[in-house]
Design an enzyme around this catalytic site. Sequence first.
Site, PDB file in Angstrom:
ATOM      1  N   GLN A 177       0.807  -1.229   0.000  1.00 33.53           N
ATOM      2  CA  GLN A 177       0.000   0.000   0.000  1.00 33.53           C
ATOM      3  C   GLN A 177       0.842   1.283   0.000  1.00 33.53           C
ATOM      4  O   GLN A 177       0.270   2.370   0.023  1.00 33.53           O
ATOM      5  CB  GLN A 177      -0.954   0.009   1.201  1.00 33.53           C
ATOM      6  N   HIS A 199      -0.623  -3.551  -9.448  1.00 33.47           N
ATOM      7  CA  HIS A 199      -1.986  -3.037  -9.657  1.00 33.47           C
ATOM      8  C   HIS A 199      -2.413  -2.018  -8.606  1.00 33.47           C
ATOM      9  O   HIS A 199      -3.494  -1.431  -8.713  1.00 33.47           O
ATOM     10  CB  HIS A 199      -2.998  -4.187  -9.775  1.00 33.47           C
ATOM     11  N   THR A 235       8.013 -19.372 -16.309  1.00 36.75           N
ATOM     12  CA  THR A 235       8.333 -18.407 -17.371  1.00 36.75           C
ATOM     13  C   THR A 235       7.838 -17.013 -16.980  1.00 36.75           C
ATOM     14  O   THR A 235       6.706 -16.855 -16.517  1.00 36.75           O
ATOM     15  CB  THR A 235       7.675 -18.864 -18.693  1.00 36.75           C
ATOM     16  N   CYS A 323     -10.486  -8.250  -0.253  1.00 35.88           N
ATOM     17  CA  CYS A 323     -10.395  -9.694  -0.031  1.00 35.88           C
ATOM     18  C   CYS A 323     -11.405 -10.158   1.003  1.00 35.88           C
ATOM     19  O   CYS A 323     -11.788 -11.316   1.019  1.00 35.88           O
ATOM     20  CB  CYS A 323      -8.997 -10.067   0.441  1.00 35.88           C
TER      21      CYS A 323
HETATM   22  N1  PLP Z   1      -0.768  -6.650   1.240  1.00 35.25           N
HETATM   23  C1  PLP Z   1      -1.556  -5.562   1.364  1.00 35.25           C
HETATM   24  C2  PLP Z   1      -1.281  -4.581   2.457  1.00 35.25           C
HETATM   25  C3  PLP Z   1      -2.614  -5.362   0.469  1.00 35.25           C
HETATM   26  O1  PLP Z   1      -3.387  -4.283   0.596  1.00 35.25           O
HETATM   27  C4  PLP Z   1      -2.843  -6.318  -0.556  1.00 35.25           C
HETATM   28  C5  PLP Z   1      -3.976  -6.174  -1.469  1.00 35.25           C
HETATM   29  O2  PLP Z   1      -4.946  -5.507  -1.187  1.00 35.25           O
HETATM   30  C6  PLP Z   1      -1.970  -7.424  -0.642  1.00 35.25           C
HETATM   31  C7  PLP Z   1      -0.956  -7.555   0.272  1.00 35.25           C
HETATM   32  C8  PLP Z   1      -2.147  -8.453  -1.713  1.00 35.25           C
HETATM   33  O3  PLP Z   1      -1.748  -7.931  -2.963  1.00 35.25           O
HETATM   34  P1  PLP Z   1      -2.275  -8.584  -4.316  1.00 35.25           P
HETATM   35  O4  PLP Z   1      -3.680  -8.099  -4.500  1.00 35.25           O
HETATM   36  O5  PLP Z   1      -1.354  -8.063  -5.376  1.00 35.25           O
HETATM   37  O6  PLP Z   1      -2.201 -10.061  -4.148  1.00 35.25           O
END
Ligand code: PLP
Length: 381
Positions: A177, A199, A235, A323
């Site tokens: 972040q 992303h 790859t 998530c």
């Molecule tokens: N760590 C933090 C603090 C995040 O905010 C996120 C995604 O929201 C991740 C890890 C995971 O990243 P990714 O979405 O690229 O798997």
Amino acid sequence: MIYLDHNATTPLSAQVLQAMMPYLRECWGNPSSPYRFGGEARAAVEEARARIARCAGCKPSEIVFTASGTESDNLAVRGVARASRSRGRHIVTTAIEHHAVLKTCEALAEEGYQVTYLPVTPAGVVDLSTLAESLTPETVLVTVMHANNETGVLQPVEEIGRLVHRHGILLHVDAVQTAGKFPHRFADIGADLVSFSGHKFYGPKGSAGLYVREGTPLSPLLTGGAHEMGLRAGTENVAGIVGLAEALDLALYSSQEEGRRLRRLRDRFESLVRGTAPSAKFNGASAERVPNTSSISFKDVDGESVVLALDLKGICASTGSACSTGEPEPSHVLLAMGLSPREAQGTVRVSLGRDTQEEDIEATAKALAEVVERLRALSSA
Ligand code: PLP
């Protein structure tokens, strides 16, 4: 549409897409192939690695490409735990980490590792003396996030690094972040491992990386070829890697000015919300935060219902981390900060980005006031 969920993901920058296109269309060779066509792809991967290393302040050989921030976190935590097994089996983390770290620690605990979950203050910050007390001769890794995805609260990672290094312990920082949002070079944090993900800073999804300081013991997660210095078989995603480098470079170039602009907009947003909802709680607002994030708990409303009602008005916000959307449980981050389950359930996260303008902030604050008032009236009817 007003998109205010940039901590979940960001749109791909047009300039990044342009940089990626040749590696999707013309230069699609396998970087490991011995002929010139493969060599062109290899050159693109290595140029991207060197570019990211310049942004990060490290050697190109210290950058490992992965497919997500989640994978980078897994590689760091599991990789160090496995490689350091003979030295000790104790890991220290915090109660507010992303699930990519927390679930990995839980899985390691099932394999016999000991894990300490540090509490945070009501402002969402880890206490250094509690951290110091948690370290034992068995501790091999401390893993702490730089900024929390739900509240934006920053941890004192530089100080944590100095503390754990005095005890000969490794530090992993989940900078997913903050990478690209701060002008800092993330190797300068002083950690041994740092996760970042494209992303979150206008790069492609499925392209991320892990900084691994030279000499850090790390076991790979995948078995296969000797790609990525033997640390990540498979790859390479050439176009994704090119996009990751372009996005990081672009993001860092404008991060200082953009940070100031976002902070001004975020503060204006919070003062507008405070005006219409005086009982609202701004989580982590008394701590240092990334400039784009606002986590607001409203009394007597359900955050999920607020997010759905905002969606009907064309506004994308969130209850917390993407998530955990769909999970009925209140946020573990907010609970760790001392919020009641009810307060945590009444929380909405707004995260601003490159395209956010003053009028978006004003329209969202107005919509939020209407939605919260309507939902409260419904629930008390
Ligand atoms: N760590 C933090 C603090 C995040 O905010 C996120 C995604 O929201 C991740 C890890 C995971 O990243 P990714 O979405 O690229 O798997």
